[in-house]
Scaffold this motif. Structure first.
Motif, PDB file in Angstrom:
ATOM      1  N   ARG A   1       0.717  -1.077  -0.126  1.00  0.00           N
ATOM      2  CA  ARG A   1       0.092  -0.038  -0.098  1.00  0.00           C
ATOM      3  C   ARG A   1       0.646   1.179  -0.061  1.00  0.00           C
ATOM      4  NH1 ARG A   1      -1.052   3.153   4.007  1.00  0.00           N
ATOM      5  NH2 ARG A   1      -0.452   1.703   5.545  1.00  0.00           N
ATOM      6  N   VAL A   2       2.028   1.219   0.763  1.00  0.00           N
ATOM      7  CA  VAL A   2       2.804   2.485   0.981  1.00  0.00           C
ATOM      8  C   VAL A   2       3.593   2.505  -0.418  1.00  0.00           C
ATOM      9  CG1 VAL A   2       4.983   3.379   2.009  1.00  0.00           C
ATOM     10  CG2 VAL A   2       3.120   2.267   3.408  1.00  0.00           C
ATOM     11  N   ILE A   3       4.006   1.434  -1.028  1.00  0.00           N
ATOM     12  CA  ILE A   3       4.631   1.638  -2.259  1.00  0.00           C
ATOM     13  C   ILE A   3       3.555   2.109  -3.142  1.00  0.00           C
ATOM     14  CG2 ILE A   3       5.578   0.193  -4.033  1.00  0.00           C
ATOM     15  CD1 ILE A   3       6.935  -1.497  -1.728  1.00  0.00           C
ATOM     16  N   GLY A   4       2.503   1.602  -3.333  1.00  0.00           N
ATOM     17  CA  GLY A   4       1.534   1.995  -4.242  1.00  0.00           C
ATOM     18  C   GLY A   4       1.205   3.742  -4.109  1.00  0.00           C
ATOM     19  N   GLN A   5       1.303   4.150  -2.734  1.00  0.00           N
ATOM     20  CA  GLN A   5       0.820   5.603  -2.686  1.00  0.00           C
ATOM     21  C   GLN A   5       2.101   6.396  -3.283  1.00  0.00           C
ATOM     22  OE1 GLN A   5       0.653   5.532   1.658  1.00  0.00           O
ATOM     23  NE2 GLN A   5      -1.588   5.536   1.392  1.00  0.00           N
ATOM     24  N   SER A   6       3.245   5.990  -3.194  1.00  0.00           N
ATOM     25  CA  SER A   6       4.224   6.372  -3.931  1.00  0.00           C
ATOM     26  C   SER A   6       4.199   6.491  -5.280  1.00  0.00           C
ATOM     27  CB  SER A   6       5.787   5.988  -3.594  1.00  0.00           C
ATOM     28  OG  SER A   6       5.685   6.145  -2.013  1.00  0.00           O
ATOM     29  N   LEU A   7       3.696   5.288  -5.848  1.00  0.00           N
ATOM     30  CA  LEU A   7       3.463   5.064  -7.377  1.00  0.00           C
ATOM     31  C   LEU A   7       2.465   6.056  -7.598  1.00  0.00           C
ATOM     32  CD1 LEU A   7       4.553   1.473  -7.696  1.00  0.00           C
ATOM     33  CD2 LEU A   7       5.787   3.209  -8.370  1.00  0.00           C
ATOM     34  N   GLU A   8       1.624   6.309  -6.965  1.00  0.00           N
ATOM     35  CA  GLU A   8       0.523   7.230  -7.523  1.00  0.00           C
ATOM     36  C   GLU A   8       0.818   8.695  -7.566  1.00  0.00           C
ATOM     37  OE1 GLU A   8      -3.282   4.768  -4.914  1.00  0.00           O
ATOM     38  OE2 GLU A   8      -2.421   6.503  -4.368  1.00  0.00           O
ATOM     39  N   VAL A   9       1.613   8.871  -6.465  1.00  0.00           N
ATOM     40  CA  VAL A   9       2.252  10.501  -6.637  1.00  0.00           C
ATOM     41  C   VAL A   9       3.017  10.674  -7.811  1.00  0.00           C
ATOM     42  CG1 VAL A   9       3.652  12.229  -5.542  1.00  0.00           C
ATOM     43  CG2 VAL A   9       2.128  10.818  -4.188  1.00  0.00           C
ATOM     44  N   ALA A  10       3.738   9.613  -8.219  1.00  0.00           N
ATOM     45  CA  ALA A  10       4.623   9.531  -9.354  1.00  0.00           C
ATOM     46  C   ALA A  10       3.666   9.309 -10.642  1.00  0.00           C
ATOM     47  CB  ALA A  10       5.764   8.759  -9.214  1.00  0.00           C
ATOM     48  N   ARG A  11       2.598   8.969 -10.766  1.00  0.00           N
ATOM     49  CA  ARG A  11       1.665   8.901 -11.938  1.00  0.00           C
ATOM     50  C   ARG A  11       2.278   7.625 -12.828  1.00  0.00           C
ATOM     51  NH1 ARG A  11      -0.205  13.457 -10.488  1.00  0.00           N
ATOM     52  NH2 ARG A  11      -1.819  14.645 -11.467  1.00  0.00           N
ATOM     53  N   VAL A  12       2.901   6.556 -11.873  1.00  0.00           N
ATOM     54  CA  VAL A  12       3.170   5.362 -12.604  1.00  0.00           C
ATOM     55  C   VAL A  12       1.977   4.288 -13.144  1.00  0.00           C
ATOM     56  CG1 VAL A  12       4.436   3.321 -12.424  1.00  0.00           C
ATOM     57  CG2 VAL A  12       5.526   5.455 -11.421  1.00  0.00           C
ATOM     58  N   THR A  13       2.027   4.179 -14.012  1.00  0.00           N
ATOM     59  CA  THR A  13       0.890   3.153 -14.530  1.00  0.00           C
ATOM     60  C   THR A  13       1.257   1.559 -14.629  1.00  0.00           C
ATOM     61  OG1 THR A  13       1.209   3.815 -16.655  1.00  0.00           O
ATOM     62  CG2 THR A  13      -0.447   5.147 -15.527  1.00  0.00           C
ATOM     63  N   THR A  14       2.396   1.484 -15.302  1.00  0.00           N
ATOM     64  CA  THR A  14       2.703  -0.087 -15.319  1.00  0.00           C
ATOM     65  C   THR A  14       4.152  -0.035 -14.553  1.00  0.00           C
ATOM     66  OG1 THR A  14       4.049   0.452 -17.542  1.00  0.00           O
ATOM     67  CG2 THR A  14       1.527  -0.264 -17.515  1.00  0.00           C
TER      68      THR A  14
ATOM     69  N   GLN B   1     -13.982   4.855  -0.104  1.00  0.00           N
ATOM     70  CA  GLN B   1     -13.447   6.018  -1.141  1.00  0.00           C
ATOM     71  C   GLN B   1     -12.052   5.488  -1.471  1.00  0.00           C
ATOM     72  OE1 GLN B   1     -12.918   9.764   0.188  1.00  0.00           O
ATOM     73  NE2 GLN B   1     -12.286  10.660  -1.751  1.00  0.00           N
ATOM     74  N   GLY B   2     -11.785   5.348  -2.897  1.00  0.00           N
ATOM     75  CA  GLY B   2     -10.381   4.900  -3.388  1.00  0.00           C
ATOM     76  C   GLY B   2     -10.207   3.548  -3.540  1.00  0.00           C
ATOM     77  N   SER B   3     -11.294   2.723  -3.548  1.00  0.00           N
ATOM     78  CA  SER B   3     -11.123   1.164  -3.653  1.00  0.00           C
ATOM     79  C   SER B   3     -10.522   0.786  -5.015  1.00  0.00           C
ATOM     80  CB  SER B   3     -12.230   0.487  -3.384  1.00  0.00           C
ATOM     81  OG  SER B   3     -13.177   0.802  -4.205  1.00  0.00           O
ATOM     82  N   SER B   4     -10.615   1.842  -6.097  1.00  0.00           N
ATOM     83  CA  SER B   4      -9.995   1.410  -7.160  1.00  0.00           C
ATOM     84  C   SER B   4      -8.540   2.061  -7.488  1.00  0.00           C
ATOM     85  CB  SER B   4     -10.893   1.743  -8.472  1.00  0.00           C
ATOM     86  OG  SER B   4     -11.108   2.985  -8.416  1.00  0.00           O
ATOM     87  N   LYS B   5      -8.044   2.639  -6.325  1.00  0.00           N
ATOM     88  CA  LYS B   5      -6.692   3.472  -6.386  1.00  0.00           C
ATOM     89  C   LYS B   5      -5.705   2.226  -6.467  1.00  0.00           C
ATOM     90  CE  LYS B   5      -5.998   7.021  -3.793  1.00  0.00           C
ATOM     91  NZ  LYS B   5      -5.954   7.865  -2.758  1.00  0.00           N
ATOM     92  N   LEU B   6      -4.544   2.641  -7.018  1.00  0.00           N
ATOM     93  CA  LEU B   6      -3.309   1.775  -7.361  1.00  0.00           C
ATOM     94  C   LEU B   6      -3.083   1.212  -5.784  1.00  0.00           C
ATOM     95  CD1 LEU B   6      -1.018   0.316  -8.594  1.00  0.00           C
ATOM     96  CD2 LEU B   6       0.225   2.601  -8.645  1.00  0.00           C
TER      97      LEU B   6
END
Length: 179
Positions: free
Chosen positions: A8-21, A96-101
């Motif tokens: 989850r923590v790594i995913g939050q960082s990837l969301e901020v950086a807008r990483v998709t793959t 809220q945000g259940s489809s977030k990375l």
């Protein structure tokens, strides 16, 4: 720290950086992330977040090559603490945000925790997620998930958490205490 929390923590960082793959794998106690969809700005955000300041002397730009981003347990704990502080200042509904990375990765991490894997490699693509994992006994498994399947896993995770907290939290009723 559980896979669910770490991912989850790594995913939050990837969301901020807008990483998709990306590719994510367990390397000892660390997690390695590689991505072809990472922009220079996104890479700077991630490296800054995990405290990797590496610059070449000639250009002043970072010297990365094809090296993965490494998230250590210390980085993950620090990022988790920062995220908790941010979440305390914002109020949001639990669904809220259940489809977030970050939530999808948390669901996948919970699955890895429950199956007690010791090593894994995740390939996160636009339409599916492939997971190669190895259990403590040496048994390997390869599974592919869709975003919808990960959302369903996340709903089960939230249900289990709410059931668990409801069963351990005392409920006051007039005249008696029920556990």
């Amino acid at each position: 720290m559980t896979y669910a929390k770490s991912l989850r923590v790594i995913g939050q960082s990837l969301e901020v950086a807008r990483v998709t793959t990306f590719e994510l794998e367990k390397d000892g106690q660390d997690y390695l992330v590689r991505s072809d969809s990472l922009t220079q700005t996104g890479e700077w955000i991630l490296r800054h977040a995990i405290s990797e300041y590496e610059f070449t002397e000639q250009s002043g730009r970072r010297s990365t090559g094809n090296r993965p981003l490494r998230f250590t347990p210390i980085d993950i704990s620090r990022l988790d603490s920062q995220g908790q502080k941010q979440r305390q200042t914002r109020s949001s509904s639990p669904t809220q945000g259940s489809s977030k990375l970050s939530q999808l990765l948390r669901s996948l991490g919970d699955h890895l925790d429950r199956t007690e894997v010791v090593a894994f490699h995740i390939s996160w693509m636009a339409d599916s997620v492939s997971v190669d994992s190895q259990e403590a006994g040496g048994q390997s498994e390869c599974r592919t998930f869709t975003a919808e399947k990960l959302q369903q896993l996340g709903l089960h995770l939230r249900f289990r958490r709410s059931s668990r907290s409801a069963s351990t939290t005392p409920v006051l009723r007039p005249g008696r205490l029920i556990r």
